[in-house]
Scaffold this motif. Structure first.
Motif, PDB file in Angstrom:
ATOM      1  N   LYS A  44      31.352  40.113 -10.566  1.00 29.85           N
ATOM      2  CA  LYS A  44      31.000  41.090  -9.530  1.00 29.85           C
ATOM      3  C   LYS A  44      31.103  40.442  -8.157  1.00 29.85           C
ATOM      4  CE  LYS A  44      27.821  43.320 -12.685  1.00 29.85           C
ATOM      5  NZ  LYS A  44      26.443  43.516 -13.062  1.00 29.85           N
ATOM      6  N   PRO A  45      31.310  41.252  -7.120  1.00 32.57           N
ATOM      7  CA  PRO A  45      31.339  40.701  -5.762  1.00 32.57           C
ATOM      8  C   PRO A  45      30.011  40.024  -5.415  1.00 32.57           C
ATOM      9  CG  PRO A  45      32.047  42.994  -5.772  1.00 32.57           C
ATOM     10  CD  PRO A  45      31.524  42.684  -7.143  1.00 32.57           C
TER      11      PRO A  45
ATOM     12  N   ASP B 163      22.253  36.799  -1.123  1.00 31.33           N
ATOM     13  CA  ASP B 163      21.983  35.376  -1.371  1.00 31.33           C
ATOM     14  C   ASP B 163      21.687  35.123  -2.846  1.00 31.33           C
ATOM     15  OD1 ASP B 163      22.478  34.380   1.145  1.00 31.33           O
ATOM     16  OD2 ASP B 163      20.391  34.433   1.788  1.00 31.33           O
ATOM     17  N   ALA B 164      21.041  36.066  -3.504  1.00 36.48           N
ATOM     18  CA  ALA B 164      20.751  35.919  -4.939  1.00 36.48           C
ATOM     19  C   ALA B 164      22.062  35.883  -5.730  1.00 36.48           C
ATOM     20  CB  ALA B 164      19.852  37.050  -5.423  1.00 36.48           C
ATOM     21  N   ASP B 165      23.014  36.763  -5.393  1.00 34.79           N
ATOM     22  CA  ASP B 165      24.331  36.744  -6.035  1.00 34.79           C
ATOM     23  C   ASP B 165      25.013  35.405  -5.803  1.00 34.79           C
ATOM     24  OD1 ASP B 165      23.968  39.443  -6.694  1.00 34.79           O
ATOM     25  OD2 ASP B 165      25.230  40.175  -5.041  1.00 34.79           O
ATOM     26  N   TYR B 166      24.896  34.921  -4.582  1.00 31.91           N
ATOM     27  CA  TYR B 166      25.518  33.645  -4.196  1.00 31.91           C
ATOM     28  C   TYR B 166      24.935  32.491  -5.025  1.00 31.91           C
ATOM     29  CZ  TYR B 166      26.481  29.651  -1.074  1.00 31.91           C
ATOM     30  OH  TYR B 166      26.852  28.434  -0.551  1.00 31.91           O
ATOM     31  N   ARG B 167      23.629  32.420  -5.121  1.00 29.25           N
ATOM     32  CA  ARG B 167      22.973  31.356  -5.903  1.00 29.25           C
ATOM     33  C   ARG B 167      23.371  31.430  -7.377  1.00 29.25           C
ATOM     34  NH1 ARG B 167      18.902  32.774  -2.388  1.00 29.25           N
ATOM     35  NH2 ARG B 167      17.844  34.019  -3.951  1.00 29.25           N
ATOM     36  N   ARG B 168      23.441  32.649  -7.918  1.00 30.30           N
ATOM     37  CA  ARG B 168      23.858  32.838  -9.315  1.00 30.30           C
ATOM     38  C   ARG B 168      25.283  32.326  -9.522  1.00 30.30           C
ATOM     39  NH1 ARG B 168      20.730  37.238  -9.592  1.00 30.30           N
ATOM     40  NH2 ARG B 168      22.232  38.625  -8.647  1.00 30.30           N
TER      41      ARG B 168
ATOM     42  N   ALA C 158      34.957  30.557  -7.543  1.00 30.01           N
ATOM     43  CA  ALA C 158      35.098  29.667  -6.385  1.00 30.01           C
ATOM     44  C   ALA C 158      35.689  30.426  -5.196  1.00 30.01           C
ATOM     45  CB  ALA C 158      35.964  28.469  -6.746  1.00 30.01           C
ATOM     46  N   THR C 159      36.645  31.303  -5.454  1.00 32.44           N
ATOM     47  CA  THR C 159      37.241  32.108  -4.393  1.00 32.44           C
ATOM     48  C   THR C 159      36.211  33.059  -3.787  1.00 32.44           C
ATOM     49  OG1 THR C 159      39.398  31.973  -5.457  1.00 32.44           O
ATOM     50  CG2 THR C 159      39.089  33.757  -3.861  1.00 32.44           C
ATOM     51  N   LEU C 160      35.415  33.688  -4.629  1.00 29.01           N
ATOM     52  CA  LEU C 160      34.376  34.594  -4.136  1.00 29.01           C
ATOM     53  C   LEU C 160      33.319  33.840  -3.321  1.00 29.01           C
ATOM     54  CD1 LEU C 160      33.864  36.859  -7.288  1.00 29.01           C
ATOM     55  CD2 LEU C 160      34.886  37.528  -5.100  1.00 29.01           C
TER      56      LEU C 160
ATOM     57  N   TYR D  30      32.351  34.293   0.668  1.00 25.84           N
ATOM     58  CA  TYR D  30      30.969  34.566   1.068  1.00 25.84           C
ATOM     59  C   TYR D  30      30.497  33.521   2.082  1.00 25.84           C
ATOM     60  CZ  TYR D  30      25.966  35.566   0.747  1.00 25.84           C
ATOM     61  OH  TYR D  30      24.661  35.883   1.050  1.00 25.84           O
ATOM     62  N   GLU D  31      30.796  32.243   1.816  1.00 29.77           N
ATOM     63  CA  GLU D  31      30.366  31.168   2.712  1.00 29.77           C
ATOM     64  C   GLU D  31      31.037  31.264   4.078  1.00 29.77           C
ATOM     65  OE1 GLU D  31      29.212  27.651  -0.470  1.00 29.77           O
ATOM     66  OE2 GLU D  31      31.206  27.631   0.428  1.00 29.77           O
ATOM     67  N   SER D  32      32.316  31.585   4.100  1.00 29.29           N
ATOM     68  CA  SER D  32      33.002  31.662   5.393  1.00 29.29           C
ATOM     69  C   SER D  32      32.452  32.810   6.236  1.00 29.29           C
ATOM     70  CB  SER D  32      34.504  31.782   5.222  1.00 29.29           C
ATOM     71  OG  SER D  32      34.852  33.011   4.655  1.00 29.29           O
TER      72      SER D  32
END
Length: 128
Positions: A10-11, A15-20, A45-47, A51-53
């Motif tokens: 999933k996209p 932040d919770a999605d990012y940590r997961r 890794a691409t997602l 998100y980080e950028s």
């Protein structure tokens, strides 16, 4: 014919999605490339990168920090910078934030050392 498999990814929207996603990437780090886990790692890794950028953009260093970084990285001395900046007293003035870079210096530093022009044109940060 191209076979498309469901990967159930999933996209990353929070932040919770990012940590997961980071936790899952950590588990997949040793995955074999071109395996289902390796492909999942590439997608995650691409997602994460996207998100980080968007949420954690990196600031370019100021001109003096960029020059000092390249000097350290390449083992350069003040003498090595003279063709790009001028006599050693001028180099010290730049490195000690007593003088600003000129357009000619910026061009030479960018061309000779590969320092991003975006860093060299930034206003220097005040240091105590």
């Amino acid at each position: 014919m191209l076979e498309i498999k469901a990967v159930n990814i999933k996209p990353i929207k929070t932040d919770a999605d990012y940590r997961r996603a980071l936790k899952e990437i950590e588990k997949l780090m040793l995955a074999t490339p071109d395996s289902p886990d390796g492909e999942r790692l590439d997608i995650l890794a691409t997602l994460v990168e996207a998100y980080e950028s968007k949420h954690y953009p990196l600031e370019m260093p100021d001109p003096v920090e960029a020059i000092k970084f390249e000097m350290e990285r390449k083992g350069l001395t003040v003498k090595d910078l003279e063709p790009m900046i001028g006599k050693s007293n001028r180099v010290y003035e730049i490195l000690n934030r007593k003088r600003s870079l000129t357009l000619k210096m910026i061009w030479k530093l960018h061309h000779e050392l590969g320092i991003p022009a975006e860093s060299l044109i930034k206003p220097p940060q005040a240091h105590a």
